[in-house]
Design an enzyme around this catalytic site. Structure first.
Site, PDB file in Angstrom:
ATOM      1  N   GLY A  60      -4.138  39.407 -14.384  1.00 12.69           N
ATOM      2  CA  GLY A  60      -3.672  39.007 -12.923  1.00 12.69           C
ATOM      3  C   GLY A  60      -4.881  38.039 -12.089  1.00 12.69           C
ATOM      4  O   GLY A  60      -5.468  38.891 -11.646  1.00 12.69           O
ATOM      5  N   CYS A  86      -1.022  35.927 -15.967  1.00  9.70           N
ATOM      6  CA  CYS A  86       0.221  36.004 -15.176  1.00  9.70           C
ATOM      7  C   CYS A  86      -0.003  35.488 -13.590  1.00  9.70           C
ATOM      8  O   CYS A  86       0.967  35.753 -13.183  1.00  9.70           O
ATOM      9  CB  CYS A  86       1.036  37.106 -15.413  1.00  9.70           C
ATOM     10  SG  CYS A  86       0.068  38.469 -14.657  1.00  9.70           S
ATOM     11  N   GLU A  90      -6.998  43.064 -13.630  1.00  5.98           N
ATOM     12  CA  GLU A  90      -7.246  42.598 -12.246  1.00  5.98           C
ATOM     13  C   GLU A  90      -8.307  42.931 -11.525  1.00  5.98           C
ATOM     14  O   GLU A  90      -8.838  42.478 -10.333  1.00  5.98           O
ATOM     15  CB  GLU A  90      -5.950  42.428 -11.441  1.00  5.98           C
ATOM     16  CG  GLU A  90      -5.136  43.760 -11.540  1.00  5.98           C
ATOM     17  CD  GLU A  90      -3.589  43.650 -11.016  1.00  5.98           C
ATOM     18  OE1 GLU A  90      -3.553  42.742 -10.214  1.00  5.98           O
ATOM     19  OE2 GLU A  90      -3.043  44.684 -11.309  1.00  5.98           O
ATOM     20  N   HIS A 136       0.867  -1.292  -0.008  1.00  6.11           N
ATOM     21  CA  HIS A 136      -0.015   0.133   0.058  1.00  6.11           C
ATOM     22  C   HIS A 136       0.841   1.353   0.085  1.00  6.11           C
ATOM     23  O   HIS A 136       0.585   2.259  -0.839  1.00  6.11           O
ATOM     24  CB  HIS A 136      -0.980   0.143   1.153  1.00  6.11           C
ATOM     25  CG  HIS A 136      -1.742   1.233   1.457  1.00  6.11           C
ATOM     26  ND1 HIS A 136      -1.272   1.995   2.231  1.00  6.11           N
ATOM     27  CD2 HIS A 136      -2.784   1.740   1.045  1.00  6.11           C
ATOM     28  CE1 HIS A 136      -2.262   3.167   2.130  1.00  6.11           C
ATOM     29  NE2 HIS A 136      -3.299   2.902   1.418  1.00  6.11           N
ATOM     30  N   ARG A 169       6.364  44.695 -14.535  1.00 13.38           N
ATOM     31  CA  ARG A 169       5.335  45.293 -14.043  1.00 13.38           C
ATOM     32  C   ARG A 169       5.827  46.429 -13.135  1.00 13.38           C
ATOM     33  O   ARG A 169       6.700  46.183 -12.268  1.00 13.38           O
ATOM     34  CB  ARG A 169       4.389  44.270 -13.287  1.00 13.38           C
ATOM     35  CG  ARG A 169       3.057  44.894 -12.367  1.00 13.38           C
ATOM     36  CD  ARG A 169       2.474  43.961 -11.686  1.00 13.38           C
ATOM     37  NE  ARG A 169       3.297  43.532 -10.426  1.00 13.38           N
ATOM     38  CZ  ARG A 169       2.547  42.745  -9.516  1.00 13.38           C
ATOM     39  NH1 ARG A 169       1.613  41.892  -9.741  1.00 13.38           N
ATOM     40  NH2 ARG A 169       3.293  42.460  -8.439  1.00 13.38           N
TER      41      ARG A 169
END
EC number: 2.7.9.1
Length: 955
Positions: A850, A915, A829, A537, A700
Site C-alpha cells: 500500500g 495497490c 504499508e 503556439h 481489503r
C-alpha cells in the site's frame, strides 16, 4: 531560371527539379569527384549547387518516381566535450541526429538533413554544454567561446561568399534556441540579424526596397523584444497606428516608404524604452543574441514548461546560427510548417500551413492566420513537389512522423528544421499502427513511440451527443487539438490557474497565446484563440498535453480589459459556461454533456502488442460492480484492491447502519448493526465477482479510522445526527464520541486493529465475501477470492486475523455445501512490516504494498496536510516530485525491494504486488518491474497506461 538571394546578392540558378531522371542518375557517378571538389553550398535563400542532383537517386515505387537521399559520410559523434561549436552545410556536418543531448534536437536534425543532401542553409550550432558553462560563469560567455563562434562564422561566410556587416554582399543570420527535448515557443529566436542602416541600403539596392525595409523592421522588433527586453506591444502599437493612418488592414499593404519610416520609429522605441540606441555593429548583435538565447533557458516560462512536463536532467539549450533565407520577397516566396502525417488523427496525409510573402515566425507565432498547404501546391508547384519528396525521404530516414519548417524564396525550397512531430494520443496510436503495417517499424518500436500521456488523452471524454448542441454553435475556428472541453470563461493565464486551484473548470480565451501563458493553458480545461493556425503556439502546446484547443476563430473579438469576448452582437463574459469541440473547431454556448471515449480498433491492436510484450500483470482498484466492469473493459487482469469501506457510503441506510455499529457499546449491539450491513456487502461482492468472472478479486477488510464514517460539522450537529440515526440519547452519544476520539487517527484505531478489537467486524465482512463467492459459483461464475488484511505491523496481528477468516470460511462452506479455494494475504504499508517481511511472509500467501500509507509513514508526511509545504519543497528543489504521485525509489522503493526479497526468501510461492495509485504512474511501474513484483494495481481509468508502461520497461 529563378532569381535567388545570396544575402544581398540576387543570383540565377537552374531548377534542377525539372531535370530528367536519366540526367540525375548519370550525375550520381560524379559523386566521389564532386565530394573532393566542392563548390560553395549556397543555402537559406541562396542557390543550391548547380549539380545538386548528385545528392539524389531515383526510387521507383509502383508508378510513382520518388527521390531518395544518398547518405554522404557523416562525422562520428564527437567524443570530447571540449568542442563547443559544430558547423553544418549541405553534404557536410560535424554532427548528426544522435547528438541531441549535445546539439539539441534542432541542431542535431539540421546536421542530419544536411548530411543526407537536403537543401539546408549552412550554419553552426553552439552546444548545450556551452549553455551550461554560460550559466555557471555568471551568465557570461565562457572563455574562448566567442573566438570559436567567430571561427564557425568564418566557415558560413566562406560557404556563402558573403560577410556579416558587408553592405555589398551581406550575410544575414537567424539565431535560434534548441534543447534536446522540444519546448515549443519557450525559448527565443532572432531573425535577420546583421542588418543596420548601411546594410539595409545595400540590400535594398540589390533586392528591392520593400523587402529590405520589411526585413529591417521585423529585425528591430524581434531583437528589441528578445534581446533588449522591450515589450513587443510597443512595436506593435507603431505598426497598428501606421496601418490605421494609411487605412489598410494587412502588413503586406505597407509600401517600402512606409516600412522605412516604421523602421525609424522602431529605433526610437529603443531610446524611449531602454534609454539606449539600437546596436548597429552586427557582431555585437550576434553576441547579444547568443546571450539572450542562453538566458531564455532560465526564463520563468521555460522553467514552468519544464516543471509542467517533468523535463529534467538537461544541460541547457543549444544555439543554432544559420544564414537567412527569405519568404518575404514577394508572391513567389513564402514560409510554412507541416507534419508528414496528421498529428491529430494520424492520417497519412501532409498536414500543414503556408503563408505567401511571410517569414517563419509569422506562422508559428500565430500573427497571421495561414492558409492550407494546398495553397502552396497551386501557386508554387515545383517547390511543393520537392517538399513532398523531402517528406518521403525524411519519414523513411527517421522512421517517424516529422514536423518540418521550410521557406520558399523566389520559388526555391529550403528546409529549415525537422524534428519528431508532437502528436495527440489518437494520432500517436494510429501512426504507430500504420507504420508497423507499412513495414517502417516493428511492434517493439511502436510500443516505445506511444507515450503513456497519449493513452491518458484517449481516456478523456468526448461530447455525449454532438447533434444535440448544433443549435448552440456560435462560432467555428480551427480544430487545433481534439477532444471536448466544458468550463467557465476566463481571460488570463493567472485566472485560469486560480480557478483551477479552486476546483473550477476554466476555458482560457485569448486573442493569441504566448509562451508566458503556459501555466494557465495547462490549468485550463480548454483553450480558444481568435488568431493563430493549426501550428500556432496554442495548438502545438495543447496537442502535446492532449488539451482541447480551438484556434484561429476569426469570428470572436476578445477584450481582456472588460473580460468579455463578442461574436457579432453576442457578448460572452467571464464566468459564462462554454463548450469546445477540438475535433471540429466548434465553439458552443453553455455546458454540454460529456461521455467517456470508446477504444478504437487501432488502440485495441496497439494494446495487444503491449500485452504481448509485458511481464508485469496489471490489476485495478475497484470498489463497485461498475468500477469492476470499467476495469475489465480497460484490460485489467483482476481486482488488486477492493476497498470495502467505500460500499458503506452508497446509501443512507448503509451509513446509518455503520454509525450504529460505531456507536455500539456491547458486542450484541455491534452484531445487530453488522447484521444490517451484511446483505449490502454480500450484494456488492456478488456484483464484483460477476464482473470479474474468471479473474482474481482482492478484497481489503475495513481499513480507515471510524471517525471517517461520522457526520461532518460541529460537535452539536454531529451529536444531533447520530441521535437521529441510532436512537441513542445525546448523553450516550457524547460519551461514546469521547471514548472514540483520537489525537492522530491515521496512526490510531484502524486497519487490522479494528478487526482484532471487534472480531465480529471481520466475521461479518468475511461471511459476506464467502456467501457471495459460493452464490456466484453456483450461478456458473468462476470466482477467485483473495482476502487482504490491512495495516499489519507484526506477524501476530496477521495470524489472529487469518484465524478468524479461516474459521468463518469453514462455517460458510459447511452451511452452503461447497468449498472454494481462496488466498489470504496482507498489505505492507507500515515500514516495520517491510523490515520483518520474512516473518510476515510465513503467514501470508501474498503481499500487496500500500504505497500511499507506506509513503506517508516513511516520510512522516500526513497526506491530509502535505499541501501546506509540498509546493514549497517542489519549487525549491528539496523534492523533485510529489512522493504521493511518483514513487520515492531511494527510500520507499528500497523498503519495497527489501520486503520483496525477504518475503520470497521465506516463502518462495509468495505473490507480490502493489495497490497504491503509484501503480499507474509510469516511472514507478518501471521500478516495480525492476524489483520483480508480479503485478501492479491502479484506478480503472489508468489501467491502459499501466499496461503500456509495463510493456515499455521490457522493449
Amino acid at each position: 531560371m529563378s532569381s535567388l538571394f545570396v544575402e544581398g546578392m540576387p543570383l540565377k540558378s537552374a531548377n534542377e527539379s525539372c531535370l530528367p531522371a536519366s540526367v540525375k542518375q548519370r550525375r550520381t557517378g560524379d559523386l566521389r569527384r564532386l565530394n573532393h571538389h566542392r563548390q560553395p553550398a549556397f543555402v537559406r535563400g541562396i542557390c543550391r549547387r548547380k549539380l545538386s542532383g548528385v545528392s539524389r537517386i531515383e526510387l521507383r515505387t509502383g508508378g510513382l518516381t520518388l527521390p531518395r537521399a544518398v547518405l554522404n559520410p557523416v562525422s562520428p559523434p564527437v567524443t570530447t566535450t571540449k568542442k563547443r561549436v559544430f558547423t553544418f552545410g549541405k553534404g557536410n556536418s560535424e554532427g548528426n541526429k544522435d547528438m541531441k543531448s549535445l546539439l539539441g534536437g534542432k541542431g542535431a536534425n539540421l546536421a542530419e538533413m544536411a548530411s543526407i543532401g537536403l537543401s539546408v542553409p549552412p550554419g553552426l550550432t553552439i552546444s548545450t554544454e556551452a549553455c551550461e558553462e554560460y550559466q555557471q560563469n555568471g551568465k557570461k560567455l565562457p572563455p574562448g567561446l566567442w573566438d570559436e563562434i567567430l571561427e564557425g562564422l568564418q566557415y558560413v561566410q566562406k560557404e556563402m561568399s558573403a560577410s556579416l556587416g558587408d553592405p555589398s554582399k551581406a550575410l544575414l543570420l537567424s539565431v535560434r534556441s534548441g534543447a534536446a527535448i522540444s519546448m515549443p515557443g519557450m525559448m527565443d529566436t532572432v531573425l535577420n540579424l546583421g542588418l543596420n542602416d548601411e546594410v539595409v541600403d545595400g540590400l535594398a539596392a540589390k533586392s528591392g526596397a520593400r523587402f529590405a525595409y520589411d526585413s529591417y523592421r521585423r529585425f528591430l522588433d524581434m531583437f528589441g523584444n528578445v534581446v533588449m527586453g522591450i515589450p513587443h506591444s510597443l512595436f506593435d502599437e507603431k505598426l497598428e497606428q501606421m496601418k490605421a493612418e494609411k487605412g489598410i488592414h494587412l502588413d503586406t499593404d505597407l509600401t517600402a516608404a512606409d516600412l522605412k519610416d516604421l523602421a525609424e520609429q522602431y529605433k526610437n522605441v529603443y531610446v524611449e524604452a531602454k534609454g539606449e540606441k539600437f546596436p548597429t555593429d552586427p557582431k555585437k548583435q550576434l553576441e547579444l543574441a547568443v546571450n539572450a538565447v542562453f538566458d531564455s533557458w532560465d526564463s520563468p516560462r521555460a522553467n514552468k514548461y519544464r516543471s509542467i512536463n517533468q523535463i529534467t536532467g538537461l544541460k541547457g539549450t543549444a544555439v543554432n546560427i544559420q544564414c537567412m533565407v527569405f519568404g518575404n520577397m514577394g508572391n513567389t516566396s513564402g514560409t510554412g510548417v507541416l507534419f508528414t502525417r496528421n498529428p491529430s488523427t494520424g492520417e497519412k496525409k501532409l498536414y500543414g500551413e503556408f503563408l505567401v510573402n511571410a517569414q517563419g515566425e509569422d506562422v508559428v507565432a500565430g500573427i497571421r492566420t495561414p492558409e492550407d498547404l494546398v495553397t502552396m501546391e497551386t501557386c508554387m508547384p515545383e517547390a511543393y513537389r520537392e517538399l513532398v519528396e523531402n517528406c518521403v525521404i525524411l519519414e523513411r530516414h527517421y522512421k517517424d512522423m516529422m514536423d518540418i519548417e521550410f521557406t520558399v524564396q523566389e520559388n526555391r525550397l529550403w528546409m529549415l528544421q525537422c524534428r519528431t512531430g508532437k502528436r495527440t494520443g489518437k494520432g500517436a496510436v494510429r501512426i504507430a499502427v500504420d507504420m508497423v503495417n507499412e513495414g517502417l517499424i516493428d511492434t517493439r518500436t511502436a510500443i516505445k513511440r506511444v507515450e503513456t500521456q497519449h493513452l491518458d488523452q484517449l481516456l478523456h471524454p468526448q461530447f455525449e451527443n454532438p447533434s444535440a448542441y448544433k443549435s448552440h454553435v456560435v462560432a467555428t475556428g480551427l480544430p487545433a487539438s481534439p477532444g471536448a472541453a466544458v468550463g467557465q470563461v476566463v481571460f488570463s493565464a493567472e485566472d485560469a490557474e486560480t480557478w483551477h486551484a479552486q476546483g473550477k473548470s476554466a476555458i482560457l480565451v485569448r486573442t493569441e497565446t504566448s509562451p508566458e501563458d503556459v501555466g494557465g493553458m495547462h490549468a485550463a480545461a480548454g483553450i480558444l484563440t481568435a488568431r493563430g493556425g493549426m501550428t500556432s503556439h496554442a495548438a502545438v502546446v495543447a496537442r502535446g498535453w492532449g488539451k482541447c484547443c480551438v484556434s484561429g476563430c476569426a469570428d470572436i473579438r476578445v477584450n481582456d480589459d472588460m473580460k468579455v469576448f463578442t461574436i457579432g452582437d453576442r457578448v460572452i463574459k467571464e464566468g459564462d459556461w462554454l463548450s469546445l469541440n477540438g475535433s471540429t473547431g466548434e465553439v458552443i454556448l453553455g455546458k454540454q454533456l460529456l461521455a467517456p471515449p470508446a477504444m478504437s480498433n487501432d488502440l485495441e491492436t496497439f494494446m495487444s502488442w503491449a500485452d504481448q510484450a509485458r511481464r508485469l500483470k496489471v490489476m485495478a482498484n475497484a470498489d463497485t460492480p461498475n468500477d469492476a466492469l470499467t476495469a475489465r473493459n480497460n484490460g485489467a487482469q483482476g481486482i488488486g484492491l477492493c476497498r470495502t469501506e467505500h460500499m458503506f457510503f452508497a446509501s443512507d441506510e448503509r451509513i446509518k447502519a455503520v454509525r450504529k455499529m460505531i456507536m455500539a457499546v456491547t458486542p450484541e449491539q455491534r452484531k445487530a448493526a453488522l447484521d444490517l450491513l451484511l446483505p449490502y456487502q454480500r450484494s456488492d461482492f456478488e456484483g464484483i465477482f460477476r464482473a470479474m468472472d474468471g479473474l482474481p478479486v482482492t478484497i481489503r477488510l475495513l481499513d480507515p479510522p471510524l471517525h471517517e464514517f461520522l457526520p461532518e460539522g460541529d460537535l452539536e450537529h454531529i451529536v444531533n445526527e447520530l441521535t437521529a440515526d441510532t436512537g441513542m440519547s445525546k448523553d450516550e452519544i457524547y460519551s461514546r464520541i469521547e471514548k472514540l476520539s483520537e489525537v492522530n487517527p491515521m496512526l490510531g484505531f484502524r486497519g487490522c486493529r479494528l478487526g482484532i478489537s471487534y472480531p465480529e467486524l471481520t466475521e461479518m465482512q468475511v461471511r459476506a465475501i464467502f456467501q457471495a463467492a459460493v452464490s456466484m459459483n453456483n450461478q456458473g461464475v468462476t470466482v477467485i477470492p483473495e482476502i487482504m488484511v490491512p495495516l499489519v505491523g507484526t506477524p501476530q496481528e496477521l495470524r489472529h486475523q487469518i484465524g478468524v477468516i479461516r474459521g468463518v470460511a469453514a462455517n460458510v462452506f459447511a452451511e452452503m455445501g461447497l468449498t472454494l479455494e481462496y488466498k489470504v494475504g496482507t498489505m505492507i504499508e507500515i515500514p516495520r512490516a517491510a523490515l520483518i517481511a520474512d516473518e510476515i511472509a510465513k503467514e501470508a500467501e501474498f503481499f500487496s504494498f500500500g504505497t500511499n500509507d507506506l509513503t506517508q509513514m516513511t516520510f512522516g508526511y500526513s497526506r491530509d496536510d502535505v499541501g501546506k509545504f509540498l509546493p514549497i519543497y517542489l519549487s525549491q528543489g528539496i523534492l523533485q516530485h510529489d512522493p504521493f504521485e511518483v514513487l520515492d525509489q531511494k527510500g520507499v522503493g528500497q523498503l519495497i525491494k527489501m520486503a520483496t526479497e525477504k518475503g520470497r526468501a521465506a516463502n518462495p510461492n509468495l505473490k507480490v504486488g502493489i495497490c497504491g495509485e503509484h501503480g499507474g504512474e509510469p516511472s514507478s511501474v518501471a521500478f516495480f518491474d525492476g524489483v520483480g513484483l508480479d503485478y501492479v494495481s491502479c484506478s480503472p481509468f489508468r489501467v491502459p497506461i499501466a499496461r503500456l508502461a509495463a510493456a515499455q520497461v521490457v522493449v
